[in-house]
Design a protein around this motif. Structure first.
Motif, PDB file in Angstrom:
ATOM      1  N   ARG A   2       0.985  -1.258   0.029  1.00  0.00           N
ATOM      2  CA  ARG A   2       0.001  -0.021  -0.066  1.00  0.00           C
ATOM      3  C   ARG A   2       0.922   0.986  -0.080  1.00  0.00           C
ATOM      4  NH1 ARG A   2      -5.158  -1.606   4.022  1.00  0.00           N
ATOM      5  NH2 ARG A   2      -5.926  -3.468   2.769  1.00  0.00           N
ATOM      6  N   ALA A   3       2.147   1.086   0.823  1.00  0.00           N
ATOM      7  CA  ALA A   3       2.707   2.529   0.799  1.00  0.00           C
ATOM      8  C   ALA A   3       3.311   2.971  -0.349  1.00  0.00           C
ATOM      9  CB  ALA A   3       3.808   2.119   1.906  1.00  0.00           C
ATOM     10  N   VAL A   4       3.718   1.932  -1.268  1.00  0.00           N
ATOM     11  CA  VAL A   4       4.392   2.377  -2.678  1.00  0.00           C
ATOM     12  C   VAL A   4       3.399   2.355  -3.907  1.00  0.00           C
ATOM     13  CG1 VAL A   4       6.575   1.259  -2.014  1.00  0.00           C
ATOM     14  CG2 VAL A   4       5.076  -0.245  -2.993  1.00  0.00           C
ATOM     15  N   GLY A   5       2.202   2.232  -3.460  1.00  0.00           N
ATOM     16  CA  GLY A   5       1.098   2.313  -4.378  1.00  0.00           C
ATOM     17  C   GLY A   5       1.152   1.040  -5.460  1.00  0.00           C
ATOM     18  N   ALA A   8      -1.490  -3.588  -7.891  1.00  0.00           N
ATOM     19  CA  ALA A   8      -1.635  -5.049  -8.404  1.00  0.00           C
ATOM     20  C   ALA A   8      -1.265  -5.793  -7.400  1.00  0.00           C
ATOM     21  CB  ALA A   8      -0.887  -5.078  -9.745  1.00  0.00           C
ATOM     22  N   GLY A   9       0.085  -5.529  -6.782  1.00  0.00           N
ATOM     23  CA  GLY A   9       0.419  -6.464  -5.566  1.00  0.00           C
ATOM     24  C   GLY A   9      -0.161  -6.448  -4.449  1.00  0.00           C
ATOM     25  N   GLU A  10      -0.907  -5.437  -4.252  1.00  0.00           N
ATOM     26  CA  GLU A  10      -1.982  -5.425  -2.845  1.00  0.00           C
ATOM     27  C   GLU A  10      -2.980  -6.284  -3.094  1.00  0.00           C
ATOM     28  OE1 GLU A  10      -4.347  -2.377  -0.379  1.00  0.00           O
ATOM     29  OE2 GLU A  10      -3.302  -1.511  -1.917  1.00  0.00           O
ATOM     30  N   ALA A  11      -3.556  -6.038  -4.609  1.00  0.00           N
ATOM     31  CA  ALA A  11      -4.591  -6.994  -4.882  1.00  0.00           C
ATOM     32  C   ALA A  11      -4.441  -8.495  -4.924  1.00  0.00           C
ATOM     33  CB  ALA A  11      -5.045  -6.655  -6.405  1.00  0.00           C
ATOM     34  N   ALA A  12      -3.111  -9.019  -5.308  1.00  0.00           N
ATOM     35  CA  ALA A  12      -2.768 -10.332  -5.337  1.00  0.00           C
ATOM     36  C   ALA A  12      -2.572 -10.842  -3.786  1.00  0.00           C
ATOM     37  CB  ALA A  12      -1.378 -10.392  -6.061  1.00  0.00           C
ATOM     38  N   THR A  13      -2.175 -10.042  -2.834  1.00  0.00           N
ATOM     39  CA  THR A  13      -1.905 -10.333  -1.513  1.00  0.00           C
ATOM     40  C   THR A  13      -3.265 -10.438  -0.886  1.00  0.00           C
ATOM     41  OG1 THR A  13       0.178  -9.160  -1.490  1.00  0.00           O
ATOM     42  CG2 THR A  13      -1.008  -9.811   0.571  1.00  0.00           C
ATOM     43  N   LEU A  14      -4.249  -9.618  -1.036  1.00  0.00           N
ATOM     44  CA  LEU A  14      -5.483  -9.786  -0.536  1.00  0.00           C
ATOM     45  C   LEU A  14      -6.266 -10.722  -1.079  1.00  0.00           C
ATOM     46  CD1 LEU A  14      -6.575  -5.974  -0.912  1.00  0.00           C
ATOM     47  CD2 LEU A  14      -6.103  -7.497   1.478  1.00  0.00           C
ATOM     48  N   ILE A  41      -8.244  -4.054  -8.517  1.00  0.00           N
ATOM     49  CA  ILE A  41      -7.739  -4.702  -9.971  1.00  0.00           C
ATOM     50  C   ILE A  41      -8.543  -3.948 -11.325  1.00  0.00           C
ATOM     51  CG2 ILE A  41      -6.819  -7.081  -9.436  1.00  0.00           C
ATOM     52  CD1 ILE A  41      -9.653  -8.016  -9.935  1.00  0.00           C
ATOM     53  N   ARG A  42      -9.622  -3.198 -10.955  1.00  0.00           N
ATOM     54  CA  ARG A  42     -10.590  -2.529 -11.830  1.00  0.00           C
ATOM     55  C   ARG A  42      -9.566  -1.398 -12.095  1.00  0.00           C
ATOM     56  NH1 ARG A  42     -16.246  -3.740  -9.024  1.00  0.00           N
ATOM     57  NH2 ARG A  42     -16.784  -5.458 -10.403  1.00  0.00           N
ATOM     58  N   ALA A  43      -8.931  -0.637 -11.006  1.00  0.00           N
ATOM     59  CA  ALA A  43      -8.132   0.576 -11.217  1.00  0.00           C
ATOM     60  C   ALA A  43      -7.222   0.333 -11.994  1.00  0.00           C
ATOM     61  CB  ALA A  43      -7.645   0.987  -9.734  1.00  0.00           C
ATOM     62  N   VAL A  44      -6.444  -0.884 -12.172  1.00  0.00           N
ATOM     63  CA  VAL A  44      -5.156  -1.220 -12.971  1.00  0.00           C
ATOM     64  C   VAL A  44      -5.620  -1.900 -14.275  1.00  0.00           C
ATOM     65  CG1 VAL A  44      -3.636  -1.255 -10.936  1.00  0.00           C
ATOM     66  CG2 VAL A  44      -4.748  -3.641 -11.768  1.00  0.00           C
ATOM     67  N   GLY A  45      -7.059  -2.222 -14.422  1.00  0.00           N
ATOM     68  CA  GLY A  45      -7.456  -2.479 -15.796  1.00  0.00           C
ATOM     69  C   GLY A  45      -7.132  -3.983 -16.042  1.00  0.00           C
ATOM     70  N   ASP A  46      -7.095  -4.968 -14.943  1.00  0.00           N
ATOM     71  CA  ASP A  46      -6.638  -6.189 -15.012  1.00  0.00           C
ATOM     72  C   ASP A  46      -8.098  -7.182 -15.155  1.00  0.00           C
ATOM     73  OD1 ASP A  46      -5.848  -8.869 -14.639  1.00  0.00           O
ATOM     74  OD2 ASP A  46      -5.122  -8.754 -12.791  1.00  0.00           O
ATOM     75  N   ARG A  47      -8.408  -7.303 -16.337  1.00  0.00           N
ATOM     76  CA  ARG A  47      -9.843  -8.005 -16.528  1.00  0.00           C
ATOM     77  C   ARG A  47      -9.818  -9.479 -16.260  1.00  0.00           C
ATOM     78  NH1 ARG A  47     -12.199  -5.959 -22.151  1.00  0.00           N
ATOM     79  NH2 ARG A  47     -10.074  -6.673 -22.642  1.00  0.00           N
ATOM     80  N   PHE A  48      -8.688 -10.047 -16.578  1.00  0.00           N
ATOM     81  CA  PHE A  48      -8.655 -11.385 -16.080  1.00  0.00           C
ATOM     82  C   PHE A  48      -8.576 -11.680 -14.684  1.00  0.00           C
ATOM     83  CE2 PHE A  48      -5.851 -14.980 -14.565  1.00  0.00           C
ATOM     84  CZ  PHE A  48      -6.602 -16.133 -15.037  1.00  0.00           C
ATOM     85  N   GLY A  49      -7.837 -10.702 -14.000  1.00  0.00           N
ATOM     86  CA  GLY A  49      -7.968 -10.700 -12.558  1.00  0.00           C
ATOM     87  C   GLY A  49      -9.186 -10.497 -11.775  1.00  0.00           C
ATOM     88  N   GLU A  50     -10.017  -9.505 -12.641  1.00  0.00           N
ATOM     89  CA  GLU A  50     -11.567  -9.129 -12.210  1.00  0.00           C
ATOM     90  C   GLU A  50     -12.235 -10.415 -12.283  1.00  0.00           C
ATOM     91  OE1 GLU A  50     -14.894  -5.753 -12.844  1.00  0.00           O
ATOM     92  OE2 GLU A  50     -13.100  -5.482 -14.041  1.00  0.00           O
ATOM     93  N   ALA A  51     -12.237 -10.893 -13.427  1.00  0.00           N
ATOM     94  CA  ALA A  51     -12.909 -12.265 -13.668  1.00  0.00           C
ATOM     95  C   ALA A  51     -12.902 -13.157 -12.575  1.00  0.00           C
ATOM     96  CB  ALA A  51     -12.923 -12.684 -15.145  1.00  0.00           C
TER      97      ALA A  51
END
Length: 108
Positions: A2-5, A8-14, A41-51
């Motif tokens: 979270r600190a470094v923004g 995608a990494g935060e989403a993967a961890t969560l 994941i929506r913010a980074v446009g990762d549609r596969f991750g969103e699905a």
């Protein structure tokens, strides 16, 4: 992350934490983590991750016997898998949808 923004990494961890709770049978806790993943994941446009996350949410609702909610999320995942050309995810989601209909007694 979270600190470094690194969203995608935060989403993967969560998502991973949600998966652990899911495997432990704690579906409500899993849902709380999966729901934190979606905006990232929506913010980074990762549609596969969103699905994949939508499919995970659907599976958690299905396990909680909230079949209509499960269908809602599976039906959101399906077009995303199709849009990114992920046939495996599409097939898994179609199978999940058919399982819910089977559970609901709509076997036609």
């Amino acid at each position: 992350s979270r600190a470094v923004g690194d969203r995608a990494g935060e989403a993967a961890t969560l998502n991973n934490i949600g998966g652990v709770y899911n495997d432990l049978g704690e579906k409500e806790k899993a849902l709380s983590f999966y729901n934190q993943v979606l905006p990232l994941i929506r913010a980074v446009g990762d549609r596969f991750g969103e699905a994949t996350t939508l499919n995970n949410i659907g599976a958690a609702y299905s396990a909680l016997r909230e079949k209509e909610k499960a269908l809602e999320f599976y039906n959101k995942a399906l077009p995303l898998y199709r849009a990114v050309g992920n046939r495996s995810g599409e097939a898994t989601t179609l199978n999940n949808i058919s399982s819910v209909y089977n559970d609901l007694g709509e076997k036609e």
